[in-house]
Design an enzyme around this catalytic site. Structure first.
Site, mmCIF file in Angstrom:
data_model
loop_
_atom_site.group_PDB
_atom_site.id
_atom_site.type_symbol
_atom_site.label_atom_id
_atom_site.label_comp_id
_atom_site.label_asym_id
_atom_site.label_seq_id
_atom_site.Cartn_x
_atom_site.Cartn_y
_atom_site.Cartn_z
ATOM 1 N NE ARG A 199 42.977 34.321 29.144
ATOM 2 C CZ ARG A 199 41.893 33.945 29.813
ATOM 3 N NH1 ARG A 199 41.294 32.810 29.518
ATOM 4 N NH2 ARG A 199 41.390 34.688 30.770
ATOM 5 C CG ASN B 201 44.374 37.696 34.215
ATOM 6 O OD1 ASN B 201 45.417 38.257 33.913
ATOM 7 N ND2 ASN B 201 44.065 36.480 33.789
#
Length: 609
Positions: free
Chosen positions: A27, A98
């Site tokens: 990611r 996040n």
């Protein structure tokens, strides 16, 4: 971007969390950290750079405990550094996060006025201070999290620990993905499925505005208002081995070679050759609704946008419906025209791309129908769409998309055929013939992969070039864009894709003996014009690399290198010619010594706008 992993159970948390973070490296990240309960209090370890730096810290200062959270961070607020790495702690509260907190400056000022002292430059630390403030008021961890998150504007996926409640882990989401893994006497949370696959396949996908309180034996789901929720696990069919390298040097190369199988899975059960029709099991729009659509908007980002450009050619040719293609980050800001007779198609590998998700909500908010093409089952975009076409490509770990892109192209062919049959612009026989070609496609890709060694030899000749130009006409123009993007992403060489006919309107000024020009040359009605463009390049001493399905003297007379690939119907040629684009970029990057699977500054799933 960024990764979250959390664990609560009977095992040591640290190795499980680290393993999960390792599986989320694709990611993209620039720092990492972990927090565990260790002898009655929370221990935190953080490090800038790769996970190996964090692992070195843990060897020097190990932590134990059966409850832990971890994070890989991609910097948004605050530079990449150990002090800005997650987890962040305030009082009794530790958090990983996040997303982006849009009102963090206002909240920080208010909290400072109340005596809070901040140790980082991040927006995330605000959350820890807010929860700590509410916890001191109410004394209940879950209630404090709910109260704090109601003050926050923006997007988040969070996992938190409280030093006074060592038997709980709390997680919540709004606009950023979060998945719960249910085990036997242990439970997990992560921002993506691969982090937990080696431990459980029973997954529960959190929706926006939902929260979960974990203990080893129980999961309590609620809304942020505190209303209880019933959530049912879904069994994920991927195996952990599907996310391993399988003997390949890089995940990207493995995924390039997985494309024949991935395309076969995309096609499986969807072609009805005897009926000359297409079956899309999760489309959820009946023929009458599809027939009533008088316009299609395709909305996507990056590589998926290039797939959308190919989709425009397909839908307009096969279904004779007008199609507009938008970069998702621009779509909603141009106040697009969407009516109940507008079909918006969202394309996203992860199904979590923030800009694409915002485009989906814009289209639905204006009353249009929405269909998505994505790879991840039950992702946010898939869940919020009226219908979905899953690509079934399996997990893609390399940041630069390969099999996810080509299976998107295959899905778009299926969709265009379905739309054409419903609208009466594609007859049964023509659909049957196209279906027969689709069935041959995996074998054609295998033949294309046999040119790997020849492509590597070309890569050796041009690995030190400072610029590349990619040219294509018609449905090959988006593949020229994609080829240039792949080279930029993983080799850091500047590259541009252009319609071949546009070259003389500017880019021709760049051509000299040092510029490699990759020319896509399918044997179709544009062939003569593209060869004319090659002659223009050669006349200015440019180096021509021709990628073609017909190798003849005319091509060889006007190219320095010719790479030949199997022929197929024009609608499917973009899929076949994507393979040499991927391999050329891959080999140049390997020769230059760059990080192929995790190129600098890039993230696999862009979950912030």
């Amino acid at each position: 971007m960024c990764g979250i992993v959390g664990y609560i159970g009977a095992q040591q948390a640290s190795p499980i969390v680290l393993e999960g973070l390792r599986r989320l490296e694709y990611r993209g990240y620039d720092s990492a950290g972990i927090a565990t309960f260790d002898d009655g209090h929370i221990e935190i370890r953080r490090a800038e750079g790769k996970l190996s730096n964090l692992e070195q810290q843990l060897r020097e200062r190990p932590v134990t405990g059966r409850l832990g959270i971890g994070h890989t961070r991609w910097a948004t607020h605050g530079r990449p550094s150990e002090i800005n790495a997650h987890p962040h702690k305030a009082g009794d509260i530790v958090v990983v996060h996040n997303g982006i907190i849009e009102n963090y400056l206002d909240l920080r000022e208010r909290l400072r006025d109340q005596g809070h002292v901040f140790s980082s430059e991040t927006d995330t630390e605000i959350i820890a201070h807010l929860v700590d403030e509410h916890y001191r008021d109410c004394g209940d961890f879950a209630s404090a999290v709910r109260a704090a998150l109601k003050e926050v504007r923006g997007a988040y996926a969070v996992a938190m620990l409280c030093e006074q409640e060592p038997d709980k882990l709390v997680a919540a989401k709004l606009g950023s993905p979060l998945v719960v893994g249910q085990g036997q006497g242990e439970n997990f949370v992560a921002s993506d499925i691969p982090a937990m696959l080696s431990h459980t396949r029973e997954m529960i996908f959190l929706e926006d505005g939902e929260m979960v309180v974990f203990t080893p034996d129980e999961l309590k789901f609620t809304t942020l208002e505190g209303a209880p929720l019933e959530k049912t696990p879904r069994t994920i069919t991927w195996t952990p081995l599907m996310a391993e390298k399988g003997g390949y040097r890089h995940f990207m190369l493995k995924e390039i070679y997985e494309q024949p199988r991935a395309m076969a899975d995309t096609l499986a059960g969807r072609i009805r050759e005897e009926a000359g029709d297409i079956y899309l099991e999760d489309l959820n729009l009946d023929d009458e609704t599809l027939r009533s659509m008088d316009k299609v908007n395709i909305v996507a980002c990056g590589t998926s946008w290039h797939a959308g450009l190919v989709g425009k050619f397909l839908a307009e040719k096969l279904a004779r419906v007008p199609v507009e293609v938008d970069i998702a980050s621009e779509f909603r800001y141009r106040d697009p025209i969407v009516t109940p007779r507008t079909l918006t198609v969202l394309i996203s590998q992860s199904g979590e791309t923030a800009d694409t998700l915002a485009g989906l909500r814009e289209a639905k908010g204006k009353g249009g129908k929405v269909v998505s093409i994505c790879n991840v089952v039950d992702s946010s975009i898939a869940r919020e769409s009226d219908g979905v076409i899953y690509t079934h490509a399996g997990p893609e770990i390399g940041v630069a998309s390969t099999k996810a892109f080509t299976t998107q192209l295959v899905a778009l062919v299926l969709f265009a055929c379905k739309l054409g049959r419903v609208r009466g612009t594609l007859d049964e026989n023509e659909c049957r013939l196209l279906g027969e070609e689709l069935v041959k496609l995996p074998r054609k890709i295998e033949e294309a992969l046999e040119q790997d060694a020849a492509i590597e030899e070309v890569a050796k000749l041009y690995m030190n070039a400072s610029d590349f130009l990619y040219l294509g006409r018609g449905n090959q123009y988006p593949i020229a864009l994609e080829g240039a993007l792949k080279l930029k992403e993983i080799s850091y060489i500047h590259a541009e894709g252009y319609p071949a006919g546009e070259m003389k309107h500017g880019p021709i000024a760049l051509i000299d003996e040092h510029l490699p020009v990759v020319v896509l040359l399918p044997n179709n009605e544009t062939r003569e014009k593209v060869i004319s463009n090659m002659q223009e390049v050669r006349a200015r001493a440019g180096q021509v690399i021709a990628i073609t399905d017909l190798d003849d003297s005319l091509v060889r007379d006007n190219a320095d290198h010719v790479l030949t690939f199997p022929g197929i119907r024009d609608e499917l040629m973009p899929v076949v010619l994507s393979v040499p684009m991927q391999l050329l970029a891959y080999h140049i990057a390997v020769l230059k010594g760059t990080d192929v699977d995790q190129p600098r500054n890039l993230a696999k799933s862009v979950t912030v706008e």
